[in-house]
Design a protein around this motif. Sequence first.
Motif, PDB file in Angstrom:
ATOM      1  N   VAL A 128      45.723  43.142  46.207  1.00 57.43           N
ATOM      2  CA  VAL A 128      45.934  42.510  44.906  1.00 57.43           C
ATOM      3  C   VAL A 128      45.160  41.201  44.822  1.00 57.43           C
ATOM      4  O   VAL A 128      45.044  40.472  45.813  1.00 57.43           O
ATOM      5  CB  VAL A 128      47.450  42.267  44.659  1.00 57.43           C
ATOM      6  CG1 VAL A 128      48.055  41.399  45.759  1.00 57.43           C
ATOM      7  CG2 VAL A 128      47.695  41.643  43.287  1.00 57.43           C
ATOM      8  N   VAL A 129      44.603  40.928  43.640  1.00 53.96           N
ATOM      9  CA  VAL A 129      44.019  39.617  43.335  1.00 53.96           C
ATOM     10  C   VAL A 129      44.470  39.222  41.931  1.00 53.96           C
ATOM     11  O   VAL A 129      44.717  40.079  41.080  1.00 53.96           O
ATOM     12  CB  VAL A 129      42.474  39.599  43.415  1.00 53.96           C
ATOM     13  CG1 VAL A 129      42.009  39.786  44.850  1.00 53.96           C
ATOM     14  CG2 VAL A 129      41.860  40.645  42.512  1.00 53.96           C
ATOM     15  N   ALA A 170      37.733  41.055  45.778  1.00 57.79           N
ATOM     16  CA  ALA A 170      37.416  39.647  45.540  1.00 57.79           C
ATOM     17  C   ALA A 170      37.111  39.482  44.063  1.00 57.79           C
ATOM     18  O   ALA A 170      36.452  40.331  43.461  1.00 57.79           O
ATOM     19  CB  ALA A 170      36.228  39.208  46.392  1.00 57.79           C
ATOM     20  N   LEU A 171      37.582  38.375  43.485  1.00 56.74           N
ATOM     21  CA  LEU A 171      37.419  38.130  42.057  1.00 56.74           C
ATOM     22  C   LEU A 171      36.633  36.847  41.845  1.00 56.74           C
ATOM     23  O   LEU A 171      36.918  35.817  42.467  1.00 56.74           O
ATOM     24  CB  LEU A 171      38.797  38.008  41.395  1.00 56.74           C
ATOM     25  CG  LEU A 171      38.849  37.839  39.875  1.00 56.74           C
ATOM     26  CD1 LEU A 171      38.312  39.070  39.163  1.00 56.74           C
ATOM     27  CD2 LEU A 171      40.289  37.549  39.433  1.00 56.74           C
ATOM     28  N   ALA A 172      35.616  36.907  40.973  1.00 56.84           N
ATOM     29  CA  ALA A 172      34.840  35.716  40.638  1.00 56.84           C
ATOM     30  C   ALA A 172      35.742  34.657  40.018  1.00 56.84           C
ATOM     31  O   ALA A 172      36.774  34.972  39.416  1.00 56.84           O
ATOM     32  CB  ALA A 172      33.713  36.080  39.673  1.00 56.84           C
ATOM     33  N   ALA A 173      35.349  33.390  40.146  1.00 59.96           N
ATOM     34  CA  ALA A 173      36.184  32.281  39.670  1.00 59.96           C
ATOM     35  C   ALA A 173      36.447  32.353  38.175  1.00 59.96           C
ATOM     36  O   ALA A 173      37.528  31.992  37.704  1.00 59.96           O
ATOM     37  CB  ALA A 173      35.532  30.952  40.030  1.00 59.96           C
ATOM     38  N   ASP A 174      35.470  32.836  37.418  1.00 60.98           N
ATOM     39  CA  ASP A 174      35.674  32.973  35.977  1.00 60.98           C
ATOM     40  C   ASP A 174      36.273  34.314  35.600  1.00 60.98           C
ATOM     41  O   ASP A 174      36.431  34.629  34.414  1.00 60.98           O
ATOM     42  CB  ASP A 174      34.357  32.766  35.225  1.00 60.98           C
ATOM     43  CG  ASP A 174      33.332  33.872  35.518  1.00 60.98           C
ATOM     44  OD1 ASP A 174      33.603  34.756  36.360  1.00 60.98           O
ATOM     45  OD2 ASP A 174      32.256  33.848  34.895  1.00 60.98           O
ATOM     46  N   ALA A 175      36.626  35.095  36.630  1.00 58.95           N
ATOM     47  CA  ALA A 175      37.240  36.420  36.460  1.00 58.95           C
ATOM     48  C   ALA A 175      36.328  37.403  35.741  1.00 58.95           C
ATOM     49  O   ALA A 175      36.792  38.404  35.198  1.00 58.95           O
ATOM     50  CB  ALA A 175      38.584  36.316  35.739  1.00 58.95           C
ATOM     51  N   ALA A 181      36.243  46.856  47.755  1.00 54.06           N
ATOM     52  CA  ALA A 181      35.776  47.561  48.955  1.00 54.06           C
ATOM     53  C   ALA A 181      36.377  48.950  48.980  1.00 54.06           C
ATOM     54  O   ALA A 181      37.596  49.110  48.963  1.00 54.06           O
ATOM     55  CB  ALA A 181      36.170  46.789  50.208  1.00 54.06           C
ATOM     56  N   ASN A 182      35.518  49.977  49.035  1.00 50.77           N
ATOM     57  CA  ASN A 182      35.977  51.376  49.080  1.00 50.77           C
ATOM     58  C   ASN A 182      35.824  51.904  50.501  1.00 50.77           C
ATOM     59  O   ASN A 182      34.735  52.287  50.931  1.00 50.77           O
ATOM     60  CB  ASN A 182      35.149  52.211  48.108  1.00 50.77           C
ATOM     61  CG  ASN A 182      35.204  51.691  46.686  1.00 50.77           C
ATOM     62  OD1 ASN A 182      36.281  51.540  46.119  1.00 50.77           O
ATOM     63  ND2 ASN A 182      34.050  51.394  46.106  1.00 50.77           N
ATOM     64  N   LEU A 213      34.136  36.210  48.654  1.00 52.84           N
ATOM     65  CA  LEU A 213      32.999  35.565  48.022  1.00 52.84           C
ATOM     66  C   LEU A 213      32.762  34.183  48.625  1.00 52.84           C
ATOM     67  O   LEU A 213      33.711  33.489  49.004  1.00 52.84           O
ATOM     68  CB  LEU A 213      33.241  35.398  46.521  1.00 52.84           C
ATOM     69  CG  LEU A 213      33.063  36.631  45.636  1.00 52.84           C
ATOM     70  CD1 LEU A 213      33.729  36.401  44.290  1.00 52.84           C
ATOM     71  CD2 LEU A 213      31.590  36.984  45.455  1.00 52.84           C
ATOM     72  N   SER A 214      31.486  33.776  48.694  1.00 53.04           N
ATOM     73  CA  SER A 214      31.171  32.397  49.049  1.00 53.04           C
ATOM     74  C   SER A 214      31.603  31.491  47.899  1.00 53.04           C
ATOM     75  O   SER A 214      31.753  31.952  46.758  1.00 53.04           O
ATOM     76  CB  SER A 214      29.669  32.256  49.307  1.00 53.04           C
ATOM     77  OG  SER A 214      28.925  32.589  48.140  1.00 53.04           O
ATOM     78  N   PRO A 215      31.820  30.191  48.148  1.00 54.25           N
ATOM     79  CA  PRO A 215      32.263  29.292  47.075  1.00 54.25           C
ATOM     80  C   PRO A 215      31.327  29.256  45.875  1.00 54.25           C
ATOM     81  O   PRO A 215      31.791  29.109  44.733  1.00 54.25           O
ATOM     82  CB  PRO A 215      32.339  27.928  47.770  1.00 54.25           C
ATOM     83  CG  PRO A 215      32.595  28.256  49.205  1.00 54.25           C
ATOM     84  CD  PRO A 215      31.835  29.519  49.463  1.00 54.25           C
TER      85      PRO A 215
END
Length: 300
Positions: A128-129, A170-175, A181-182, A213-215
């Motif tokens: 979950v994210v 993983a979710l980008a900061a702006d979503a 990953a499969n 993700l990297s920052p």
Amino acid sequence: MASAYPARVAAYVSNSGSNTVTVVDTQLERSVETVPVGAGPIGIDAAPDGEAVYVANERDGTMSVIDTAGHRVTATVLVGRQPFDVEVSPDGNRVYVPVFGENKLVVVDTATRRIVARIALPQLPHSVVAGPNDRVYVSSNGARSVSVVDARTLRVVATVPVGVFPAQMALAADAGRLYVANTGSDTVTVVDTLTNRPVRTLPVGDAPRGVALSPDEGRLYVANTGSGTVTVLNTATGRKPATVRVGGDPTGVAVTPDGSRVYVTNEATGAVTVIDAAALRVHTTVRTGHRPEAVAVTPR
């Protein structure tokens, strides 16, 4: 008794085989504390303010709450059969726990430590994210899909098809982008969260499971359990600038807030591999407990 460990960035590692969480000082790059938790700790996440760490204990159906100042468990919440992951909301007010054995997403209020919702999901929810867009994303192993949950109404509002046995995300900061990953497809699916559609499929290593993700979001690090490697992906081009061999069935991955180090759990060796992000090579190895599964890094 309060810990002497200073309040700075730390990596927390869930050890499913020893029922503990190892605290790693990311400056000293060594373990400094061992915290007993529930049975079979697997998923782990840090609160946005860094003051608490939440742990999903698969074998006893609980979630442990660790106070990062004293490094002790301050609460244990019964959530259901086989909780597999845990994610704190961006505002820190809720914790989302996919319960693998009941096909539910359990929502816990962090102030009261009480369950506020149990949301039915497709078969075998895994990871979950949660994003700032009032959306929560849950991967389901058995359904080859990601469920999109509205954080306000606590209802499933969309289902996105992905690969075989989707695991961590993983979710980008702006979503705007979601990376899935499969494990059964040896790929990462890139999802456009505005349309809730997959827009890209990227080949990685054997049995990918952990992603981070990297920052600056220029890189995606993918832990490949089957090949003992970490694939480094350029998120703009989809190309692989490197593949780093870490060994030991890597399962979880997290990046320090400055982006300089990547922490990878090695289930088979009982250690965390630390990758130098600039050189894209193994920097050091830190011993943890038995069968480390996941890792979370505090934001401070």
